[in-house]
Write a protein that holds these residues in place. Sequence first.
Motif, mmCIF file in Angstrom:
data_model
loop_
_atom_site.group_PDB
_atom_site.id
_atom_site.type_symbol
_atom_site.label_atom_id
_atom_site.label_comp_id
_atom_site.label_asym_id
_atom_site.label_seq_id
_atom_site.Cartn_x
_atom_site.Cartn_y
_atom_site.Cartn_z
ATOM 1 N N THR A 2 0.859 -1.200 0.000
ATOM 2 C CA THR A 2 0.000 0.000 0.000
ATOM 3 C C THR A 2 0.886 1.238 0.000
ATOM 4 O OG1 THR A 2 -0.145 -0.244 2.390
ATOM 5 C CG2 THR A 2 -2.016 -1.032 1.130
ATOM 6 N N GLN A 122 -15.097 -3.074 -4.128
ATOM 7 C CA GLN A 122 -14.157 -4.023 -4.706
ATOM 8 C C GLN A 122 -14.402 -4.284 -6.188
ATOM 9 O OE1 GLN A 122 -14.429 -7.105 -1.604
ATOM 10 N NE2 GLN A 122 -12.254 -6.746 -1.223
ATOM 11 N N ARG A 141 -16.324 2.530 2.416
ATOM 12 C CA ARG A 141 -15.865 1.220 2.876
ATOM 13 C C ARG A 141 -16.924 0.168 2.560
ATOM 14 N NH1 ARG A 141 -14.304 -0.208 9.164
ATOM 15 N NH2 ARG A 141 -13.548 -2.317 8.779
ATOM 16 N N SER A 145 -15.849 -5.133 4.623
ATOM 17 C CA SER A 145 -14.437 -5.055 4.234
ATOM 18 C C SER A 145 -13.580 -4.631 5.414
ATOM 19 C CB SER A 145 -14.250 -4.027 3.111
ATOM 20 O OG SER A 145 -14.948 -4.445 1.964
ATOM 21 N N THR A 146 -12.393 -5.204 5.488
ATOM 22 C CA THR A 146 -11.444 -4.794 6.525
ATOM 23 C C THR A 146 -10.789 -3.477 6.108
ATOM 24 O OG1 THR A 146 -9.589 -5.927 5.489
ATOM 25 C CG2 THR A 146 -10.912 -7.224 7.035
ATOM 26 N N GLU A 149 -8.353 -4.136 3.327
ATOM 27 C CA GLU A 149 -8.966 -4.278 1.991
ATOM 28 C C GLU A 149 -9.397 -2.915 1.435
ATOM 29 O OE1 GLU A 149 -10.842 -8.767 2.682
ATOM 30 O OE2 GLU A 149 -11.972 -6.988 3.295
ATOM 31 N N TRP A 150 -9.901 -2.075 2.325
ATOM 32 C CA TRP A 150 -10.362 -0.730 1.944
ATOM 33 C C TRP A 150 -9.163 0.096 1.440
ATOM 34 C CZ3 TRP A 150 -12.208 2.973 6.379
ATOM 35 C CH2 TRP A 150 -12.894 4.081 5.852
ATOM 36 N N LEU A 152 -6.434 -1.074 0.211
ATOM 37 C CA LEU A 152 -5.964 -1.634 -1.071
ATOM 38 C C LEU A 152 -6.868 -1.197 -2.218
ATOM 39 C CD1 LEU A 152 -4.745 -5.146 0.070
ATOM 40 C CD2 LEU A 152 -3.348 -3.399 -1.066
ATOM 41 N N ALA A 153 -8.142 -1.011 -1.944
ATOM 42 C CA ALA A 153 -9.043 -0.479 -2.978
ATOM 43 C C ALA A 153 -8.625 0.953 -3.332
ATOM 44 C CB ALA A 153 -10.494 -0.524 -2.489
#
Length: 266
Positions: A2, A122, A141, A145-146, A149-150, A152-153
């Motif tokens: 990230t 996602q 968010r 989603s963790t 993950e958020w 990374l989006a």
Amino acid sequence: NTEKTSRTAHPDDSVVLVSGVPVGGGHFAVMAGPCSVESRTQVCDIALAVKAAGATLLRGGAFKARTSPYAFQGLELEGLSYLQAAREVSGLPIVSEILSPLQVELFAATVDLIQIGARNMQNVELLREVGRIKTPVLLKRGLASTVAEWLLAAETILAQGNPNVILCERGIRTFENATRNTLDISAIPAVKRLSHLPVLVDPSHASGLAWMVPSLSLAAAAAGADGLLIEVHDNPDLALCDGAQSLTPEEFGALMGKLRTLLEIR
Ligand code: PEP
Ligand code: MN
């Protein structure tokens, strides 16, 4: 990886400029308006009311991603044109939700801030497409989603070259059913430690309950959020979408007064 969203790469808070309105780095943004644009007069009247109360952006859904296919799906292109009319009369920049990668050109030409909803967090092709332009993006968010993950989006958007991303916590799916979702207040300090991107909170979708919106708004501000996304409707009982969680313009005005006091001492 990230690296572009990470605070290590960029120690200072990012300030995202939305058509001249700064968001982040100490600039608290309040984006308010109806869940869905219902008519030209509705959205223009609400725009003037929230502007008078101190909102810095106008929100309004034109293309709606409703859970049920039989629920109101929005006024679509007509809705976007009414939002533009409301921007004209109020001077407030506008934020509206995009549903498809095929709409990126349309939204870049129409709105000041492109919202990606929880259901699309996602949708990698949508993230990539908004990454190829420079229009700011409000990335909600995902429902389940963790934080990792958020982020990374968000990274998917930044990796394509668009640095203008604002994150928005809108409640997550838990076992609790006293509220529509569970507002994850801890996501604010967690994200702010990991990333330089601004973080907003949407207390309306987080709770689903208008009476709870003021408390959650103040909690979010106290926890360090960079702003709020709040649903406001002139007649919540008749709203075509999300009336139960919508504040009246008067309730919104009262909340803005309390927020100003809190932000001064924060
Ligand atoms: C909205 O902002 O109206 C919306 C649909 O939000 P979410 O994507 O967070 O459910
Ligand atoms: Mn809504």
